[in-house]
Design an enzyme around this catalytic site. Sequence first.
Site, PDB file in Angstrom:
ATOM      1  N   PRO A  34       6.478  14.824 -12.250  1.00 27.94           N
ATOM      2  CA  PRO A  34       6.308  16.173 -12.803  1.00 27.94           C
ATOM      3  C   PRO A  34       7.340  17.134 -12.210  1.00 27.94           C
ATOM      4  CG  PRO A  34       4.207  15.282 -12.016  1.00 27.94           C
ATOM      5  CD  PRO A  34       5.268  14.322 -11.571  1.00 27.94           C
ATOM      6  N   GLY A  93       6.844  18.570  -8.903  1.00 25.19           N
ATOM      7  CA  GLY A  93       6.849  17.677  -7.733  1.00 25.19           C
ATOM      8  C   GLY A  93       8.235  17.400  -7.186  1.00 25.19           C
ATOM      9  N   ASP A 113       6.324   2.274   1.852  1.00 29.33           N
ATOM     10  CA  ASP A 113       5.209   2.290   2.807  1.00 29.33           C
ATOM     11  C   ASP A 113       4.172   1.209   2.600  1.00 29.33           C
ATOM     12  OD1 ASP A 113       5.787   4.173   4.596  1.00 29.33           O
ATOM     13  OD2 ASP A 113       4.066   5.453   4.186  1.00 29.33           O
ATOM     14  N   VAL A 171      11.153  10.840   0.152  1.00 29.88           N
ATOM     15  CA  VAL A 171      11.461   9.404   0.159  1.00 29.88           C
ATOM     16  C   VAL A 171      12.197   9.022  -1.128  1.00 29.88           C
ATOM     17  CG1 VAL A 171      10.489   7.070   0.241  1.00 29.88           C
ATOM     18  CG2 VAL A 171       9.584   8.856   1.734  1.00 29.88           C
TER      19      VAL A 171
HETATM   20  C1  LIG Z   1      14.692   1.733   7.368  1.00 27.88           C
HETATM   21  C2  LIG Z   1      14.085   2.702   6.367  1.00 27.88           C
HETATM   22  C3  LIG Z   1      14.944   2.613   5.121  1.00 27.88           C
HETATM   23  C4  LIG Z   1      14.641   3.631   4.041  1.00 27.88           C
HETATM   24  O1  LIG Z   1      13.444   3.923   3.795  1.00 27.88           O
HETATM   25  O2  LIG Z   1      15.634   4.098   3.470  1.00 27.88           O
HETATM   26  C5  LIG Z   1      12.634   2.292   6.161  1.00 27.88           C
HETATM   27  N1  LIG Z   1      11.836   3.196   6.697  1.00 27.88           N
HETATM   28  C6  LIG Z   1      12.541   4.226   7.251  1.00 27.88           C
HETATM   29  C7  LIG Z   1      11.990   5.251   8.037  1.00 27.88           C
HETATM   30  C8  LIG Z   1      10.627   5.384   8.472  1.00 27.88           C
HETATM   31  N2  LIG Z   1       9.551   4.851   7.865  1.00 27.88           N
HETATM   32  C9  LIG Z   1       8.431   5.192   8.581  1.00 27.88           C
HETATM   33  C10 LIG Z   1       8.803   6.021   9.681  1.00 27.88           C
HETATM   34  C11 LIG Z   1       7.866   6.636  10.736  1.00 27.88           C
HETATM   35  C12 LIG Z   1       8.028   5.949  12.089  1.00 27.88           C
HETATM   36  C13 LIG Z   1       7.618   4.480  12.131  1.00 27.88           C
HETATM   37  O3  LIG Z   1       6.531   4.146  11.621  1.00 27.88           O
HETATM   38  O4  LIG Z   1       8.418   3.669  12.685  1.00 27.88           O
HETATM   39  C14 LIG Z   1      10.203   6.119   9.606  1.00 27.88           C
HETATM   40  C15 LIG Z   1      11.116   6.844  10.560  1.00 27.88           C
HETATM   41  C16 LIG Z   1      11.693   8.105  10.020  1.00 27.88           C
HETATM   42  O5  LIG Z   1      11.160   8.663   9.040  1.00 27.88           O
HETATM   43  O6  LIG Z   1      12.625   8.560  10.649  1.00 27.88           O
HETATM   44  C17 LIG Z   1       7.041   4.850   8.218  1.00 27.88           C
HETATM   45  C18 LIG Z   1       6.727   3.565   7.569  1.00 27.88           C
HETATM   46  N3  LIG Z   1       7.569   2.783   6.836  1.00 27.88           N
HETATM   47  C19 LIG Z   1       6.893   1.679   6.391  1.00 27.88           C
HETATM   48  C20 LIG Z   1       5.537   1.818   6.773  1.00 27.88           C
HETATM   49  C21 LIG Z   1       4.400   0.908   6.349  1.00 27.88           C
HETATM   50  C22 LIG Z   1       4.093  -0.171   7.302  1.00 27.88           C
HETATM   51  O7  LIG Z   1       4.853  -0.444   8.257  1.00 27.88           O
HETATM   52  O8  LIG Z   1       3.026  -0.798   7.106  1.00 27.88           O
HETATM   53  C23 LIG Z   1       5.439   2.979   7.584  1.00 27.88           C
HETATM   54  C24 LIG Z   1       4.247   3.479   8.371  1.00 27.88           C
HETATM   55  C25 LIG Z   1       3.402   4.497   7.659  1.00 27.88           C
HETATM   56  C26 LIG Z   1       2.182   4.864   8.493  1.00 27.88           C
HETATM   57  O9  LIG Z   1       2.129   4.551   9.695  1.00 27.88           O
HETATM   58  O10 LIG Z   1       1.304   5.462   7.890  1.00 27.88           O
HETATM   59  C27 LIG Z   1       7.447   0.605   5.658  1.00 27.88           C
HETATM   60  C28 LIG Z   1       8.771   0.332   5.428  1.00 27.88           C
HETATM   61  N4  LIG Z   1       9.820   1.154   5.771  1.00 27.88           N
HETATM   62  C29 LIG Z   1      10.975   0.482   5.550  1.00 27.88           C
HETATM   63  C30 LIG Z   1      12.237   1.068   5.610  1.00 27.88           C
HETATM   64  C31 LIG Z   1      10.723  -0.950   5.247  1.00 27.88           C
HETATM   65  C32 LIG Z   1      10.846  -1.785   6.539  1.00 27.88           C
HETATM   66  C33 LIG Z   1      12.223  -1.685   7.185  1.00 27.88           C
HETATM   67  C34 LIG Z   1      12.334  -2.328   8.533  1.00 27.88           C
HETATM   68  O11 LIG Z   1      11.332  -2.769   9.116  1.00 27.88           O
HETATM   69  O12 LIG Z   1      13.454  -2.438   9.037  1.00 27.88           O
HETATM   70  C35 LIG Z   1       9.261  -0.922   4.768  1.00 27.88           C
HETATM   71  C36 LIG Z   1       8.447  -2.172   5.157  1.00 27.88           C
HETATM   72  C37 LIG Z   1       9.159  -0.878   3.245  1.00 27.88           C
HETATM   73  C38 LIG Z   1      10.088   0.121   2.580  1.00 27.88           C
HETATM   74  O13 LIG Z   1       9.726   1.301   2.550  1.00 27.88           O
HETATM   75  O14 LIG Z   1      11.141  -0.319   2.071  1.00 27.88           O
HETATM   76  C39 LIG Z   1      13.964   4.156   6.897  1.00 27.88           C
HETATM   77  C40 LIG Z   1      14.953   4.559   8.023  1.00 27.88           C
HETATM   78  C41 LIG Z   1      16.263   5.015   7.393  1.00 27.88           C
HETATM   79  C42 LIG Z   1      17.207   5.620   8.382  1.00 27.88           C
HETATM   80  O15 LIG Z   1      16.932   6.681   8.959  1.00 27.88           O
HETATM   81  O16 LIG Z   1      18.290   5.028   8.558  1.00 27.88           O
HETATM   82  N1  LIG Z   2       9.086   3.823   3.734  1.00 30.29           N
HETATM   83  C1  LIG Z   2       9.433   4.967   4.280  1.00 30.29           C
HETATM   84  O1  LIG Z   2      10.517   5.067   4.807  1.00 30.29           O
HETATM   85  C2  LIG Z   2       8.523   6.135   4.243  1.00 30.29           C
HETATM   86  C3  LIG Z   2       8.696   7.216   5.136  1.00 30.29           C
HETATM   87  C4  LIG Z   2       7.859   8.308   5.016  1.00 30.29           C
HETATM   88  C5  LIG Z   2       6.867   8.295   4.023  1.00 30.29           C
HETATM   89  N2  LIG Z   2       6.690   7.245   3.185  1.00 30.29           N
HETATM   90  C6  LIG Z   2       5.664   7.192   2.094  1.00 30.29           C
HETATM   91  O2  LIG Z   2       6.322   7.284   0.846  1.00 30.29           O
HETATM   92  C7  LIG Z   2       5.518   8.036  -0.079  1.00 30.29           C
HETATM   93  C8  LIG Z   2       6.272   9.261  -0.560  1.00 30.29           C
HETATM   94  O3  LIG Z   2       6.603  10.086   0.547  1.00 30.29           O
HETATM   95  P1  LIG Z   2       7.237  11.528   0.351  1.00 30.29           P
HETATM   96  O4  LIG Z   2       7.358  12.163   1.678  1.00 30.29           O
HETATM   97  O5  LIG Z   2       8.433  11.426  -0.512  1.00 30.29           O
HETATM   98  O6  LIG Z   2       6.023  12.224  -0.458  1.00 30.29           O
HETATM   99  P2  LIG Z   2       5.965  13.617  -1.203  1.00 30.29           P
HETATM  100  O7  LIG Z   2       4.532  14.053  -1.145  1.00 30.29           O
HETATM  101  O8  LIG Z   2       7.052  14.521  -0.761  1.00 30.29           O
HETATM  102  O9  LIG Z   2       6.318  13.172  -2.696  1.00 30.29           O
HETATM  103  C9  LIG Z   2       5.449  12.478  -3.515  1.00 30.29           C
HETATM  104  C10 LIG Z   2       5.988  12.644  -4.905  1.00 30.29           C
HETATM  105  O10 LIG Z   2       5.307  11.796  -5.816  1.00 30.29           O
HETATM  106  C11 LIG Z   2       5.072  12.526  -7.004  1.00 30.29           C
HETATM  107  N3  LIG Z   2       3.970  11.840  -7.703  1.00 30.29           N
HETATM  108  C12 LIG Z   2       2.685  11.704  -7.306  1.00 30.29           C
HETATM  109  N4  LIG Z   2       2.014  10.949  -8.204  1.00 30.29           N
HETATM  110  C13 LIG Z   2       2.890  10.600  -9.178  1.00 30.29           C
HETATM  111  C14 LIG Z   2       2.814   9.795 -10.361  1.00 30.29           C
HETATM  112  N5  LIG Z   2       1.661   9.202 -10.732  1.00 30.29           N
HETATM  113  N6  LIG Z   2       3.916   9.646 -11.126  1.00 30.29           N
HETATM  114  C15 LIG Z   2       5.099  10.233 -10.766  1.00 30.29           C
HETATM  115  N7  LIG Z   2       5.231  10.986  -9.649  1.00 30.29           N
HETATM  116  C16 LIG Z   2       4.133  11.160  -8.869  1.00 30.29           C
HETATM  117  C17 LIG Z   2       4.790  13.915  -6.548  1.00 30.29           C
HETATM  118  O11 LIG Z   2       4.968  14.853  -7.584  1.00 30.29           O
HETATM  119  C18 LIG Z   2       5.880  14.043  -5.483  1.00 30.29           C
HETATM  120  O12 LIG Z   2       7.135  14.351  -6.063  1.00 30.29           O
HETATM  121  C19 LIG Z   2       4.249   8.368   0.692  1.00 30.29           C
HETATM  122  O13 LIG Z   2       3.300   7.345   0.388  1.00 30.29           O
HETATM  123  C20 LIG Z   2       4.667   8.316   2.143  1.00 30.29           C
HETATM  124  O14 LIG Z   2       3.585   7.977   2.979  1.00 30.29           O
HETATM  125  C21 LIG Z   2       7.518   6.181   3.295  1.00 30.29           C
END
Ligand SMILES: C[C@@]1(CC(=O)O)C2=NC(=C\c3[nH]c(c(CCC(=O)O)c3CC(=O)O)Cc3[nH]c(c(CC(=O)O)c3CCC(=O)O)/C=C3\N/C(=C\2)[C@@H](CCC(=O)O)[C@]3(C)CC(=O)O)/[C@H]1CCC(=O)O
Ligand SMILES: NC(=O)c1ccc[n+]([C@@H]2O[C@H](COP(=O)([O-])OP(=O)(O)OC[C@H]3O[C@@H](n4cnc5c(N)ncnc54)[C@H](O)[C@@H]3O)[C@@H](O)[C@H]2O)c1
Length: 237
Positions: A53, A56, A116, A33
């Site tokens: 680190p 990581g 997330d 991410v």
């Molecule tokens: C758009 C994109 C941009 C980016 O990250 O660059 C983005 N997430 C992406 C992918 C993705 N994220 C997740 C999945 C798994 C499938 C699914 O859950 O649908 C996939 C799909 C995948 O990985 O393919 C899991 C997930 N994500 C969030 C939560 C927490 C929650 O909803 O409570 C959970 C659940 C964790 C769980 O269930 O445990 C939260 C956020 N993710 C956001 C953005 C923000 C809202 C954007 C919006 O609503 O439009 C927000 C609110 C905050 C933020 O992170 O900024 C990027 C697509 C980029 C691309 O491919 O073009």
């Molecule tokens: N929003 C999204 O689109 C989305 C999608 C998938 C996962 N996630 C969430 O985002 C987070 C990161 O996902 P990932 O797949 O990149 O995880 P990952 O396990 O690949 O990476 C986590 C990283 O954080 C580092 N880290 C842990 N504690 C730290 C600290 N205190 N200071 C500095 N670095 C630290 C680890 O060394 C590692 O590099 C997770 O919470 C995951 O659930 C978000």
Amino acid sequence: MPREFPEIQSAGSLIVAWQVKNKNVLVVGGGEVAAGRIVHALNADATVTVVCPASGLNSEVAYRVSQQQVSHIARNFEPRDLDGADMVLCAIDDPTASTQIWQLCKERRIPVNIADVPSECDFYFGSVHRDGPLQVMVSTNGNGPKLASIIRKKIAETLPDNTGAAIENVGKLRKKLRDIAPDPAQGPKRMKWMSNICEAWSLDELVRMNDQDRDSLLSCYKSGKIPTYEEIRSSAG
Ligand SMILES: C[C@@]1(CC(=O)O)C2=NC(=C\c3[nH]c(c(CCC(=O)O)c3CC(=O)O)Cc3[nH]c(c(CC(=O)O)c3CCC(=O)O)/C=C3\N/C(=C\2)[C@@H](CCC(=O)O)[C@]3(C)CC(=O)O)/[C@H]1CCC(=O)O
Ligand SMILES: NC(=O)c1ccc[n+]([C@@H]2O[C@H](COP(=O)([O-])OP(=O)(O)OC[C@H]3O[C@@H](n4cnc5c(N)ncnc54)[C@H](O)[C@@H]3O)[C@@H](O)[C@H]2O)c1
């Protein structure tokens, strides 16, 4: 409410094109991410520091570090890392540390995204299509990130391949127009003329616009005429 005013829908986000060029963006974490966040920040010409680190770092983040595209602090996050940060993007797998980082950013009023954790985000990321100067971002406002990605791809498929090039050409035309008509009092006339050109020329024609075409077009600005692509090309002789 008067009919001509837009109705307020609420519950949206303020979608803006945030300028982070040369601003300090701190990325916490070095996993998948974080790698995505780094690409977004570098594409916007930010100065990026990654704190994580060394063990990581995933291969993409390690590559960015080795290429000096980002600075690297090889340890876990510490509060002093926030000194001088204009924005913080946190993507770590430790919810307790994430919440602490969010609270520290709140105290310092630094805009922050905790991946997330929507409740700990000042802004969400969206799914972005990029073609040169064009960016299209899709947000579902936290409802369905995967769907945002699917919709973004659908939208991108509908755009001509050369949309970015057309926009670049319009950018050059606007710049030249400002050079030849810099007077602020000309603003409304300039804007109207530019808008009319964009409406009169198709995207394909805008792509084909060359320097000579631009000069011919600009020579019509004074009179206010909006020549078509064919008129400009036939006058090129
Ligand atoms: C758009 C994109 C941009 C980016 O990250 O660059 C983005 N997430 C992406 C992918 C993705 N994220 C997740 C999945 C798994 C499938 C699914 O859950 O649908 C996939 C799909 C995948 O990985 O393919 C899991 C997930 N994500 C969030 C939560 C927490 C929650 O909803 O409570 C959970 C659940 C964790 C769980 O269930 O445990 C939260 C956020 N993710 C956001 C953005 C923000 C809202 C954007 C919006 O609503 O439009 C927000 C609110 C905050 C933020 O992170 O900024 C990027 C697509 C980029 C691309 O491919 O073009
Ligand atoms: N929003 C999204 O689109 C989305 C999608 C998938 C996962 N996630 C969430 O985002 C987070 C990161 O996902 P990932 O797949 O990149 O995880 P990952 O396990 O690949 O990476 C986590 C990283 O954080 C580092 N880290 C842990 N504690 C730290 C600290 N205190 N200071 C500095 N670095 C630290 C680890 O060394 C590692 O590099 C997770 O919470 C995951 O659930 C978000």
